[in-house]
Design a protein around this motif. Structure first.
Motif, PDB file in Angstrom:
ATOM      1  N   ARG A   1      -4.469 -16.386 100.323  1.00 16.18           N
ATOM      2  CA  ARG A   1      -3.681 -15.519 101.423  1.00 16.18           C
ATOM      3  C   ARG A   1      -2.531 -15.664 100.625  1.00 16.18           C
ATOM      4  NH1 ARG A   1      -4.497 -12.957 105.397  1.00 16.18           N
ATOM      5  NH2 ARG A   1      -2.477 -13.436 106.555  1.00 16.18           N
ATOM      6  N   LYS A   2      -1.727 -14.207 100.934  1.00 15.67           N
ATOM      7  CA  LYS A   2      -0.385 -14.144 100.281  1.00 15.67           C
ATOM      8  C   LYS A   2       0.827 -15.166 100.446  1.00 15.67           C
ATOM      9  CE  LYS A   2       2.292  -9.803  99.853  1.00 15.67           C
ATOM     10  NZ  LYS A   2       2.448  -8.435 100.377  1.00 15.67           N
ATOM     11  N   LYS A   3       0.602 -15.702 101.746  1.00 12.84           N
ATOM     12  CA  LYS A   3       1.607 -16.932 102.428  1.00 12.84           C
ATOM     13  C   LYS A   3       1.076 -18.089 102.001  1.00 12.84           C
ATOM     14  CE  LYS A   3       2.558 -14.266 106.658  1.00 12.84           C
ATOM     15  NZ  LYS A   3       2.246 -14.029 108.038  1.00 12.84           N
ATOM     16  N   ASP A   4       0.008 -18.311 101.220  1.00 12.60           N
ATOM     17  CA  ASP A   4      -0.359 -19.516 100.775  1.00 12.60           C
ATOM     18  C   ASP A   4      -0.317 -19.943  99.344  1.00 12.60           C
ATOM     19  OD1 ASP A   4      -0.871 -20.461 103.498  1.00 12.60           O
ATOM     20  OD2 ASP A   4      -3.435 -20.115 103.055  1.00 12.60           O
ATOM     21  N   MET A   5       0.146 -18.636  98.613  1.00  9.47           N
ATOM     22  CA  MET A   5       0.517 -18.771  97.078  1.00  9.47           C
ATOM     23  C   MET A   5       1.579 -19.801  96.895  1.00  9.47           C
ATOM     24  SD  MET A   5       1.119 -15.564  94.520  1.00  9.47           S
ATOM     25  CE  MET A   5       2.979 -15.588  94.935  1.00  9.47           C
ATOM     26  N   ILE A   6       1.326 -20.304  95.681  1.00 11.16           N
ATOM     27  CA  ILE A   6       2.464 -21.550  95.327  1.00 11.16           C
ATOM     28  C   ILE A   6       3.013 -20.924  93.941  1.00 11.16           C
ATOM     29  CG2 ILE A   6       2.842 -23.865  94.576  1.00 11.16           C
ATOM     30  CD1 ILE A   6      -0.034 -24.705  95.969  1.00 11.16           C
ATOM     31  N   LEU A   7       4.441 -20.894  93.884  1.00 11.05           N
ATOM     32  CA  LEU A   7       4.801 -20.384  92.876  1.00 11.05           C
ATOM     33  C   LEU A   7       5.587 -21.518  91.950  1.00 11.05           C
ATOM     34  CD1 LEU A   7       5.558 -17.457  91.772  1.00 11.05           C
ATOM     35  CD2 LEU A   7       7.833 -17.605  92.790  1.00 11.05           C
ATOM     36  N   VAL A   8       4.902 -21.924  90.928  1.00  8.26           N
ATOM     37  CA  VAL A   8       5.220 -23.012  90.054  1.00  8.26           C
ATOM     38  C   VAL A   8       6.024 -22.418  88.647  1.00  8.26           C
ATOM     39  CG1 VAL A   8       4.596 -25.017  88.832  1.00  8.26           C
ATOM     40  CG2 VAL A   8       3.194 -24.322  90.948  1.00  8.26           C
ATOM     41  N   SER A   9       7.203 -22.709  88.562  1.00  6.83           N
ATOM     42  CA  SER A   9       8.040 -22.203  87.329  1.00  6.83           C
ATOM     43  C   SER A   9       7.512 -20.704  87.031  1.00  6.83           C
ATOM     44  CB  SER A   9       7.494 -23.048  86.124  1.00  6.83           C
ATOM     45  OG  SER A   9       7.957 -24.155  86.425  1.00  6.83           O
ATOM     46  N   GLY A  10       7.546 -19.952  88.189  1.00  5.02           N
ATOM     47  CA  GLY A  10       7.089 -18.623  87.981  1.00  5.02           C
ATOM     48  C   GLY A  10       5.678 -18.001  87.963  1.00  5.02           C
ATOM     49  N   PHE A  11       5.098 -19.045  87.948  1.00  7.97           N
ATOM     50  CA  PHE A  11       3.448 -18.890  87.739  1.00  7.97           C
ATOM     51  C   PHE A  11       2.815 -18.782  89.037  1.00  7.97           C
ATOM     52  CE2 PHE A  11       4.336 -20.445  83.460  1.00  7.97           C
ATOM     53  CZ  PHE A  11       3.831 -19.576  82.810  1.00  7.97           C
ATOM     54  N   ASN A  12       1.873 -17.897  89.519  1.00  2.00           N
ATOM     55  CA  ASN A  12       1.118 -17.815  90.662  1.00  2.00           C
ATOM     56  C   ASN A  12       0.154 -18.940  90.580  1.00  2.00           C
ATOM     57  OD1 ASN A  12       2.815 -15.701  91.618  1.00  2.00           O
ATOM     58  ND2 ASN A  12       1.425 -13.956  91.416  1.00  2.00           N
TER      59      ASN A  12
ATOM     60  N   TYR B   1       0.261 -26.117  84.639  1.00  3.77           N
ATOM     61  CA  TYR B   1       1.157 -25.906  86.045  1.00  3.77           C
ATOM     62  C   TYR B   1       0.580 -25.947  87.298  1.00  3.77           C
ATOM     63  CZ  TYR B   1      -0.536 -20.875  85.510  1.00  3.77           C
ATOM     64  OH  TYR B   1      -1.410 -19.928  85.323  1.00  3.77           O
ATOM     65  N   LYS B   2      -1.060 -25.841  87.165  1.00  2.00           N
ATOM     66  CA  LYS B   2      -2.047 -25.927  88.221  1.00  2.00           C
ATOM     67  C   LYS B   2      -2.187 -27.281  88.708  1.00  2.00           C
ATOM     68  CE  LYS B   2      -4.340 -21.456  87.211  1.00  2.00           C
ATOM     69  NZ  LYS B   2      -5.513 -21.165  86.795  1.00  2.00           N
ATOM     70  N   ARG B   3      -2.012 -28.231  87.889  1.00  3.55           N
ATOM     71  CA  ARG B   3      -2.203 -29.799  88.181  1.00  3.55           C
ATOM     72  C   ARG B   3      -1.300 -30.280  89.414  1.00  3.55           C
ATOM     73  NH1 ARG B   3      -2.090 -31.437  82.044  1.00  3.55           N
ATOM     74  NH2 ARG B   3      -3.899 -30.059  81.384  1.00  3.55           N
ATOM     75  N   PRO B   4      -1.815 -31.126  90.211  1.00  3.60           N
ATOM     76  CA  PRO B   4      -1.078 -31.603  91.465  1.00  3.60           C
ATOM     77  C   PRO B   4      -0.135 -32.741  90.825  1.00  3.60           C
ATOM     78  CG  PRO B   4      -3.267 -32.593  91.416  1.00  3.60           C
ATOM     79  CD  PRO B   4      -3.306 -31.651  90.495  1.00  3.60           C
ATOM     80  N   LYS B   5       1.152 -32.470  91.636  1.00  4.24           N
ATOM     81  CA  LYS B   5       2.077 -33.627  91.239  1.00  4.24           C
ATOM     82  C   LYS B   5       2.203 -34.538  92.094  1.00  4.24           C
ATOM     83  CE  LYS B   5       6.930 -34.019  89.881  1.00  4.24           C
ATOM     84  NZ  LYS B   5       8.324 -33.228  89.631  1.00  4.24           N
ATOM     85  N   HIS B   6       1.365 -34.282  93.379  1.00  4.87           N
ATOM     86  CA  HIS B   6       1.533 -35.401  94.276  1.00  4.87           C
ATOM     87  C   HIS B   6       0.152 -35.314  94.943  1.00  4.87           C
ATOM     88  CE1 HIS B   6       5.992 -35.343  94.133  1.00  4.87           C
ATOM     89  NE2 HIS B   6       5.878 -33.885  94.596  1.00  4.87           N
ATOM     90  N   ILE B   7      -0.723 -36.382  95.112  1.00  9.21           N
ATOM     91  CA  ILE B   7      -1.905 -36.481  95.926  1.00  9.21           C
ATOM     92  C   ILE B   7      -1.668 -37.502  96.973  1.00  9.21           C
ATOM     93  CG2 ILE B   7      -4.290 -37.602  95.544  1.00  9.21           C
ATOM     94  CD1 ILE B   7      -3.987 -36.807  92.502  1.00  9.21           C
TER      95      ILE B   7
END
Length: 564
Positions: free
Chosen positions: A456-467, A527-533
């Protein structure tokens, strides 16, 4: 703008590029044709009690007689139906549609606030509600145009003595009916009795008349009513039928209907398409009770089942499911959310059948894409646009992107809604003057015309400029044997803008955060790895079992606001 249709070369044998969507003028006409052709065939079953097509025809006539003869409801009036999967649902549905009424499907789990909004917005004049939720209706009615309330109990159409026993257990033993006070309400069974004294009027239903106000978007703001016409719904039935024609025998199908019929996927695919095929819908009233659901499956010789990924996953994790008889099963169909490979692979291993994934929206009635029914394994795609459907992947400027590139999926076809009820501005945001619907989903398409939903467009996460797309993270983590369910959302971070947070329901109670981090380190780039679990006992879900990432994001934002 010229449209290329490479998918047509990859259609199953016998599926045309275009079907005649004007074959029937209305949903009511499709239903009446089935009643005539399959009159003595079983149509709907619930709690072991079966109604034939002839009986549903007669009962829906009686309900229509009551609505018109006693209540004076006329073509174009709206009626809300607030029921789980019970025999009362198809009786009320087809009775209302045969009168030319517009059905407002209503989630029984709504709060009074949500119900009030839907009733007020739709201008519904009548509501049919299960006793279990009548207290909610009572609180929601003030300030709406609802003049007539019809109430019913779970076992009302099950017959004596079983129906009476079910009603006693629900009310007096399980205490599932909160006290309510609706003094002018009429009982459903009384409505049927009184309706039999009135002939069902002949109503001229036009293809462009509204069949449904199907509310959507409640998790992303105020719910909007998608205007679905008889043409939209009939078109989607006729577009989809040839897709399954070589794998469905008219008059010989039994489909498990666990997703609620008030949801567009179950409404069209299970109720309407399988009714048009003379099939039997086995209604599961409470699929959350997985042991009872599996018990029902063991008693039923079924040929088809629909679900969302979480429902299939729940069945696979329920003891005894592996001993169900799958010998007649030939259609397992998924939609509503991304089908995870881990679930698809396990399903195939246990049942011997693949899950056929499709794609659609409330706004597309709902089916727009489907995998070929003859696939043997998980494809990772949503398949091809179905007959009469155009599709393009477009960039932010609305221009088509090259093959293989990501962009917003846009759809055009006779199943696309008329617009949002009384919301021209919201309609113009998603629907162009030439009929193209912006879906809000990020997708890519290969050279054959097969599409892959990224997220979903609205669910995309932007991590340091990476989708970063939650679907990918969740699909990867679901392969860990200790994970039962997972949701990935973006949370604010002062260094990266956003980072990934995982919410996990454990299958293995001994699974630790460190073990899961190690797994993610092996399988996901930095950049895709979870920082929080965070481990949880359950995840918030919609009425069909779709995990609600929005609720999890909102929780995180509230926590942050509380700290600051």
């Amino acid at each position: 703008m010229s449209i290329e249709r490479p998918w047509l070369d990859h259609y199953p044998e016998g599926v045309p590029a275009e079907v005649d969507v004007a074959t029937y003028r209305s949903v009511a006409a499709v239903f009446e044709a089935s009643c005539e052709t399959f009159s003595d065939r079983p149509a709907f079953r619930n709690f072991g009690h079966t109604l034939t097509y002839r009986q549903v025809d007669e009962l829906s006539r009686a309900f229509a007689g009551y609505l018109s003869g006693e209540l004076g409801l006329k073509k174009g009036d709206r009626i809300a139906i607030m029921l789980p999967n019970l025999l009362q649902y198809p009786v009320a549905l087809f009775g209302a549609l045969r009168l030319g009424l517009t059905v407002v499907n209503t989630n029984p789990l709504y709060t009074p606030r949500e119900l009030h909004h839907q009733l007020e917005d739709s201008g519904a004049k009548a509501i049919l509600v299960l006793d279990n939720f009548a207290a909610t209706a009572q609180k929601a009615l003030d300030g709406t145009k609802v003049q007539h309330v019809i109430t019913t109990a779970v076992g009302d159409l099950i017959g004596f003595p079983k129906g009476a026993i079910i009603n006693f257990v629900v009310k007096s033993i399980r205490k599932e009916v909160p006290a309510y006070d609706l003094p002018k309400a009429v009982r459903f069974k009384d409505a049927l009795s009184r309706g039999r004294a009135h002939a069902m009027p002949t109503v001229d239903i036009q293809p462009d008349d509204l069949a449904f106000l199907q509310y959507t978007g409640g998790t992303t703001g105020v719910a909007k009513g998608a205007m679905l016409t008889h043409r939209n719904m009939v078109a989607n039935m006729l577009q989809t039928r040839p897709w399954v024609a070589n794998h469905a025998t008219p008059g010989d199908e039994t489909i498990i209907t666990a997703l609620p019929l008030y949801h567009i996927f179950s409404l069209t695919v299970n109720c309407l398409i399988f009714t048009s095929l003379g099939g039997l819908n086995v209604l599961i009233t409470n699929p959350r009770d997985m042991p009872a659901f599996v018990k029902e499956l063991k008693k039923t010789s079924f040929t088809a089942i629909t679900g969302v990924s979480t429902l299939f996953n729940g069945l696979l994790n329920t003891p005894g499911f592996e001993t169900v008889d799958f010998s007649r099963l030939h259609l397992a169909m998924a939609g509503g959310m991304a089908l995870q490979r881990a679930v698809a692979d396990r399903w195939k291993k246990v049942t011997g059948r693949p899950i056929i994934e499709g794609y659609g929206l409330t706004e597309t009635s709902p089916v727009a894409f489907a995998n070929r029914v003859d696939i043997t394994d998980y494809t990772g795609s949503i398949g091809y646009p179905i007959p009469n459907t155009d599709a393009q992947i477009r960039d932010e400027q609305g221009q088509p992107v090259p093959i293989g590139e990501e962009g917003e999926l846009c759809i055009r076809g006779p199943q696309v809604m008329k617009g949002y009820w009384a919301q021209p501005e919201e309609t113009s945001k998603v629907l162009s003057a030439d009929g193209w619907l912006r879906t809000g989903d990020i997708a890519r398409m290969d050279a054959s015309g097969q599409a892959f939903i990224v997220d979903r467009k609205k669910d995309m996460i932007l991590v340091s400029g990476f989708n970063v797309y939650p679907n990918e993270i969740e699909a990867t983590v679901m392969h860990h044997p200790g994970v039962a369910e997972v949701a990935a959302v973006g949370v604010d971070d002062e260094h990266s803008g956003e980072v990934v947070k995982l919410f996990v329901v454990r299958k293995d109670p001994s699974l630790t955060e460190n073990a899961l981090r190690d797994y993610c380190r092996e399988n996901l780039t930095g950049y895709k790895r979870p920082k929080h679990i965070e481990f949880r006992d359950a995840l918030p879900k919609s009425n069909v079992g779709k995990i609600l990432r929005r609720e999890l994001r909102d929780e995180e934002r509230k926590k942050k606001s509380a700290k600051t």
